[in-house]
Design an enzyme around this catalytic site. Structure first.
Site, PDB file in Angstrom:
ATOM      1  N   TYR A 285     -29.711 -50.447  10.248  1.00 60.16           N
ATOM      2  CA  TYR A 285     -30.025 -49.316   9.359  1.00 60.16           C
ATOM      3  C   TYR A 285     -29.687 -49.655   7.906  1.00 60.16           C
ATOM      4  O   TYR A 285     -30.514 -49.524   7.011  1.00 60.16           O
ATOM      5  CB  TYR A 285     -29.237 -48.093   9.828  1.00 60.16           C
ATOM      6  CG  TYR A 285     -29.515 -46.834   9.037  1.00 60.16           C
ATOM      7  CD1 TYR A 285     -30.618 -46.036   9.319  1.00 60.16           C
ATOM      8  CD2 TYR A 285     -28.663 -46.427   8.007  1.00 60.16           C
ATOM      9  CE1 TYR A 285     -30.871 -44.876   8.605  1.00 60.16           C
ATOM     10  CE2 TYR A 285     -28.907 -45.269   7.287  1.00 60.16           C
ATOM     11  CZ  TYR A 285     -30.011 -44.488   7.590  1.00 60.16           C
ATOM     12  OH  TYR A 285     -30.253 -43.345   6.873  1.00 60.16           O
ATOM     13  N   LYS A 289     -32.391 -50.084   4.864  1.00 57.05           N
ATOM     14  CA  LYS A 289     -32.397 -49.172   3.704  1.00 57.05           C
ATOM     15  C   LYS A 289     -32.263 -49.949   2.391  1.00 57.05           C
ATOM     16  O   LYS A 289     -32.831 -49.560   1.370  1.00 57.05           O
ATOM     17  CB  LYS A 289     -31.291 -48.128   3.837  1.00 57.05           C
ATOM     18  CG  LYS A 289     -31.558 -47.110   4.950  1.00 57.05           C
ATOM     19  CD  LYS A 289     -32.844 -46.344   4.736  1.00 57.05           C
ATOM     20  CE  LYS A 289     -33.067 -45.244   5.761  1.00 57.05           C
ATOM     21  NZ  LYS A 289     -34.349 -44.551   5.616  1.00 57.05           N
TER      22      LYS A 289
END
Ligand SMILES: NC(=O)c1ccc[n+]([C@@H]2O[C@H](COP(=O)([O-])OP(=O)(O)OC[C@H]3O[C@@H](n4cnc5c(N)ncnc54)[C@H](O)[C@@H]3O)[C@@H](O)[C@H]2O)c1
Length: 372
Positions: A285, A289
């Site tokens: 994640y 990002k």
């Protein structure tokens, strides 16, 4: 619609209103009811029950048809009607006011005095005051992951500012539920199912929006997933899945925007693009990002002279279903202690930012990562 109103009255307005509703016409900002109207109460009920008045719309009830000629009967009807409307919990307030219409903005200064600088700051840029410049009337937007959480809040914000919104979600029923909310608020929208990790799905939705609404002005690439694995446990499958949702298909809308010579791409990154949130583990994640930020910063400057701006929003921890897992829920107090405001963000804390980035007021900026 307003210019149609006198015609509606003379030709038997109830039938026309039903017809308009069946034809799926837009909702009215204002409905003027003349006291001479037959079966006033039915007429009023039809407007309210069939959702023909926009949320925050206005009903004007004429008090007297012509003061010189009006009968006691007219006045009694008007008073009775006012009582009924006053007792209706769906309607906020009824006031008796002398009726006068004034068209045009009241918020921009109009009468310059000698010696006052009369430039764009004084008049408002292009004679539009700042709140008008934030409006998104006639714009077409889409929001991926619009079925819940942050995406749902973005959908509402863009719609409230005047845009038509395509709500895109892998779960169609969630997108449809949000479309229903927008309908109640008088906002035009469409719900669409798509898995944004699949290029063919993204192409299909882009083509469909352009076929129906002619263009895409605002693209909110918001869908994201977090599978919360420690670095050593992260599988290739999880890595690919996380990256595919965050990063693939993000720029399918750019071709249409570049050919239009205008567009705003707003990606949802995360504070995890800049820091490593603690103590939860989320290698794929965080890395994806950081990729979203680079995918914003790189094309932003490349496309600004072609009218397309790219920005991203990086929220801190937001109270949405994404963090309502058994593993994350117990961490909320710990996170809150480390957040200056002492609480998680609410989705409503993010809404103004998306309107700002989507509107012309932010046209001078691009490639920005707006941390909230
Ligand atoms: N909640 C937070 O704390 C937080 C913080 C920073 C950034 N973000 C980011 O904000 C975005 C939205 O997060 P949220 O908290 O609202 O999440 P959420 O899980 O509440 O909602 C995400 C929505 O996206 C949809 N979706 C998931 N995969 C999809 C796919 N492949 N294609 C289309 N739709 C898909 C889901 O059905 C859901 O409706 C994500 O990119 C997330 O990473 C969230």
């Amino acid at each position: 619609c307003l210019s149609m109103l006198p015609v509606l009255y003379t030709l038997g307005s109830t039938i026309y209103l039903i017809f308009l509703r069946l034809m799926n016409c837009e909702q009215f900002d204002m409905v003027f009811i003349v006291v001479a109207e037959q079966s006033l109460i039915n007429y009023y009920s039809l407007i309210i029950c069939s959702n023909m008045l926009k949320m925050n719309g206005v009903i004007c009830l004429q008090n007297k048809t012509n003061p010189a000629k009006s009968s006691d009967k007219d006045e009694t009807v008007a008073m009775k009607m006012t009582d009924i409307i006053n007792a209706d919990p769906r309607v906020e307030q009824v006031s008796a006011v002398p009726l006068s219409f004034k068209i045009g903005s009241q918020t921009c200064p109009r009468d310059p005095q000698p010696g006052i600088t009369t430039d764009g700051v004084f008049w408002g840029y292009k004679r539009r005051c700042i709140l008008d410049r934030l409006r998104l009337d006639c714009k077409v937007a889409y929001v991926t992951g619009g079925g819940q959480g942050i995406g749902r809040a973005f959908v509402h914000a863009l719609g409230e500012a005047g845009a038509k919104v395509a709500i895109i979600d892998i779960a169609l029923e969630k997108a449809q539920a949000v479309a229903k909310e927008l309908e109640v608020n008088g906002i035009k929208s469409v719900a669409m199912a798509a898995d944004v990790s699949k290029a063919e799905d993204v192409k299909r939705i882009v083509d469909s929006i352009v076929a129906n609404w002619g263009r895409i002005d605002i693209a909110c690439n918001n869908a994201g997933i977090n599978m919360n694995s420690a670095s050593e446990d992260t599988t290739l499958e999880e890595w690919d899945k996380t990256f595919n949702v965050s990063l693939r298909g993000l720029f399918m809308c750019c071709r249409i925007m570049l050919s239009q010579g205008y567009g705003k791409i707003i990606n949802t990154a995360s504070m995890a693009s800049l820091i490593v949130p603690h103590p939860q583990k989320q290698l794929a994640y965080n890395t994806s990002k950081a990729g979203v930020v680079k995918l914003t910063q790189t094309p932003g400057p490349e496309w600004i002279d072609r009218g397309v701006r790219v920005s991203c929003i990086s929220p801190g921890i937001v109270d949405t279903p994404l963090i309502h897992t058994d593993a994350l829920k117990p961490l909320v107090q710990r996170w809150s202690n480390n957040i200056p405001a002492g609480r998680l963000a609410r989705v409503t804390d993010l809404q103004a930012a998306v309107v700002y980035l989507a509107s012309e007021v932010s046209d001078y900026m691009t490639g920005h990562n707006l941390v909230i």
